[in-house]
Write an enzyme that holds these catalytic residues in place. Sequence first.
Site, PDB file in Angstrom:
ATOM      1  N   GLY A   1      46.509   5.674  -3.865  1.00  0.00           N
ATOM      2  CA  GLY A   1      47.483   6.883  -3.559  1.00  0.00           C
ATOM      3  C   GLY A   1      47.977   6.805  -2.061  1.00  0.00           C
TER       4      GLY A   1
ATOM      5  N   ALA B   1      42.130  12.561  -2.570  1.00  0.00           N
ATOM      6  CA  ALA B   1      41.863  13.557  -3.378  1.00  0.00           C
ATOM      7  C   ALA B   1      42.887  14.440  -3.366  1.00  0.00           C
ATOM      8  CB  ALA B   1      40.496  14.171  -2.862  1.00  0.00           C
TER       9      ALA B   1
ATOM     10  N   GLU C   1      38.369   4.608  -9.980  1.00  0.00           N
ATOM     11  CA  GLU C   1      37.954   5.341  -8.517  1.00  0.00           C
ATOM     12  C   GLU C   1      36.315   5.990  -8.729  1.00  0.00           C
ATOM     13  OE1 GLU C   1      42.142   6.908  -6.986  1.00  0.00           O
ATOM     14  OE2 GLU C   1      41.011   8.063  -8.277  1.00  0.00           O
TER      15      GLU C   1
ATOM     16  N   LYS D   1      45.131  19.734   0.887  1.00  0.00           N
ATOM     17  CA  LYS D   1      44.546  19.766  -0.161  1.00  0.00           C
ATOM     18  C   LYS D   1      43.147  20.508  -0.378  1.00  0.00           C
ATOM     19  CE  LYS D   1      46.668  15.800  -1.487  1.00  0.00           C
ATOM     20  NZ  LYS D   1      46.376  14.616  -1.417  1.00  0.00           N
TER      21      LYS D   1
HETATM   22  C1  5RP Z   1      44.656   8.610  -7.581  1.00  0.00           C
HETATM   23  C2  5RP Z   1      44.122   9.698  -6.659  1.00  0.00           C
HETATM   24  C3  5RP Z   1      44.476   9.952  -5.534  1.00  0.00           C
HETATM   25  O1  5RP Z   1      43.388   9.787  -4.588  1.00  0.00           O
HETATM   26  C4  5RP Z   1      44.957  11.479  -5.361  1.00  0.00           C
HETATM   27  O2  5RP Z   1      45.692  11.586  -6.405  1.00  0.00           O
HETATM   28  C5  5RP Z   1      45.481  11.613  -4.057  1.00  0.00           C
HETATM   29  O3  5RP Z   1      46.733  11.128  -3.771  1.00  0.00           O
HETATM   30  P1  5RP Z   1      47.461  11.205  -2.351  1.00  0.00           P
HETATM   31  O4  5RP Z   1      46.518  10.634  -1.265  1.00  0.00           O
HETATM   32  O5  5RP Z   1      48.701  10.247  -2.700  1.00  0.00           O
HETATM   33  O6  5RP Z   1      47.656  12.447  -2.132  1.00  0.00           O
HETATM   34  O7  5RP Z   1      42.970  10.265  -7.385  1.00  0.00           O
HETATM   35  O8  5RP Z   1      44.138   8.527  -8.767  1.00  0.00           O
END
Ligand code: 5RP
Length: 227
Positions: free
Chosen positions: A26, A82, A102, A120
């Site tokens: 991500g 996350a 993950e 978040k």
């Molecule tokens: C990928 C994930 C990522 O950690 C989650 O979507 C957060 O993404 P980002 O750091 O781009 O906001 O679970 O499967």
Amino acid sequence: MEAKQAAAARAVAEIKNGMTIALGTGSTAYWAIQEIGDRVAQGLDIKAVASSLRSENLARERKIPIADLSGIDRFDIDIDGADEVDQDGNLIKGGGGALLREKILAANSRKFLVIVDGSKLVDQLGKVPLPVEIVPFGSALTLKNLERMEAHPSVRQLNGKDYISENGNLIADCRFQTIADPAALNRRLHEIPGIVETGLFLHTMVHSVFVGYADGAVRIIGTSTEK
Ligand code: 5RP
């Protein structure tokens, strides 16, 4: 420095020579991999396994040594982003579709460090859809079972086609609105045949959450002891 980068840099500071590291997926994990790459260039001696091809390719570009997963007993540290973090440190993950890998890596790490920006943090999980990985065989039946528990699932799409995970599975994005008891919901979902894994990562697997802010500050929320 942006908020995600600040959180990532602070978590990467926990990495020491000789460690075996799990790499998340991500836009926040991206910054962690960049930071680790910088430290490897300065002489940090580690090996790593990534939770997705995207992250593995980035790690290889940054000359981070990639290890064979079959030879690893346990990771010292896993650093990953996350989609939501509740007040107890429970997570929704899988927005990037890498939830199964993950979760395998997080569950086999001494310290699972979660890196997020302040956006978040939520009181209760469920504002974002909960990704659930399901096998293609019988997926219509699995989706009906999800509908019966009012998950309002929709099969994730990419470029007009079903999104296929790196494990060859579908992702059902489930809209529960609020998730009052993440552990109970996780158990109920796992009772449905065809569900491989859920994007609910319970607080018991999280060591600390690093929350980054735009001014570069990082708040660290400890959730559980070292495994
Ligand atoms: C990928 C994930 C990522 O950690 C989650 O979507 C957060 O993404 P980002 O750091 O781009 O906001 O679970 O499967």
